[in-house]
Design a protein around this motif. Sequence first.
Motif, PDB file in Angstrom:
ATOM      1  N   GLU A  60      21.984   6.052  20.850  1.00 15.53           N
ATOM      2  CA  GLU A  60      20.839   4.853  21.201  1.00 15.53           C
ATOM      3  C   GLU A  60      19.853   6.309  20.814  1.00 15.53           C
ATOM      4  OE1 GLU A  60      21.622   3.314  25.430  1.00 15.53           O
ATOM      5  OE2 GLU A  60      22.387   1.714  24.222  1.00 15.53           O
ATOM      6  N   MET A  68      20.138  -1.831  23.706  1.00 11.75           N
ATOM      7  CA  MET A  68      20.188  -0.424  24.280  1.00 11.75           C
ATOM      8  C   MET A  68      20.159  -0.580  25.884  1.00 11.75           C
ATOM      9  SD  MET A  68      19.162   1.187  21.677  1.00 11.75           S
ATOM     10  CE  MET A  68      18.076   2.267  21.890  1.00 11.75           C
ATOM     11  N   PRO A 113      15.097  -3.125  18.015  1.00 19.72           N
ATOM     12  CA  PRO A 113      16.160  -2.345  19.085  1.00 19.72           C
ATOM     13  C   PRO A 113      15.742  -3.141  20.581  1.00 19.72           C
ATOM     14  CG  PRO A 113      14.569  -0.490  18.422  1.00 19.72           C
ATOM     15  CD  PRO A 113      14.615  -1.645  17.381  1.00 19.72           C
ATOM     16  N   VAL A 127      19.187   5.594  17.277  1.00 20.57           N
ATOM     17  CA  VAL A 127      17.488   4.511  17.283  1.00 20.57           C
ATOM     18  C   VAL A 127      16.473   4.946  18.093  1.00 20.57           C
ATOM     19  CG1 VAL A 127      18.020   2.142  18.283  1.00 20.57           C
ATOM     20  CG2 VAL A 127      20.173   2.565  17.281  1.00 20.57           C
TER      21      VAL A 127
END
Length: 372
Positions: free
Chosen positions: A150, A62, A37, A153
């Motif tokens: 996100e 991100m 990420p 993630v």
Amino acid sequence: MAFRSVFDVGALRNEFDIAGISLQFIPQVWKHVRQNPSSNLDEVPSLPTAAYLILRTKFKAMTSSLSSAADSKDRLTTKLLIRLQNGSLVEAVVMRYDTRLGKYAGKPRPGGQRSTLCISSQVGCKMACKFCATGTMGFKNNLSCGEIIEQLVHAFQFSDIRNIVFMGMGEPLNNYTAVVEAIKIMTGPPFQLSPRRITVSTVGIIHCINKFHDDLPGINLAVSLHASDQEIRCQIMPAARAFPLPRLMESLQNYQKKSHQKIFIEYIMLHGVNDLEQHAHQLGKLLQTLEVVVNLIPFNPIGSSSSFKTSTKDDVKRFQQVLRGTYSIRTTVRQQMGEDIAGACGQLVVDVSRPMSAGSVGLLSDIEDLHM
């Protein structure tokens, strides 16, 4: 916003289409970001040259960052405070379960260790439910599809997420398009989450419920009912005026006829307001033609200004017995987790001035167990 999230699928598809780049490369980009990420998008392997220029100039791996994370003392719950690109903050909660520690129907429960992520869909909320702290924020903005993904993630850095519940900040069906897009990403490569392990909660946005199964087949629907009487429901949930109970129940009947899936009913227990035995009978009669699981939620106080009190354990037990014994409705009591961090059901409200070590967490019983 200068850059879009690489998980904003509509924008990414559009840019690739214009450049003549095959959309088959998109899951490859997502897989790299899922695993790395903090990496640069130039590091995604084996893409067409034109794709790197698009990613470099218009997208970020991100767009959000993890502002802080608070662990409960038992390490079973982690609350994530996530800062968005526009400076707003949202919260997400990771809940870890070890099903080997309990039993179901007198037998060992299957599965072993697994984690559930409680995810936000908006900054604030328009619904203004009087028992929910998020409503005191008012509505700030919808999250994009990418900002929703996100959160997942970020959560993967703490645990291997197997289940998703859209029960964080916001009313998911008021951000319908982004939520649908995000769930389709979650159930495809590289995340490959099972649809039956994703649950979307709503106060009852009827026109969205009517198309929910067509757009998201196999995804679980949870309805924040909280009262079986329209007058009481409007008192504690002002937005319920727009969704009268007869129309809501008709939409749920139609949804179940199409989907053949259980509907999860959320019911917050408020002392003297909706927790009496007569309320249990009203709820049982309202739901008896549907296949449902009722989840009774102990009320989590949201500050000294709240006029609500938590129902006693005896009242909750009596309420549950009526639904089970008289109406044969499967009824659970929401599991309490991480009592030493502020991430409770109804308590998700961003206030950076308050410590992240006060409050209690009471989130959904593990969705996999509710299917059994």
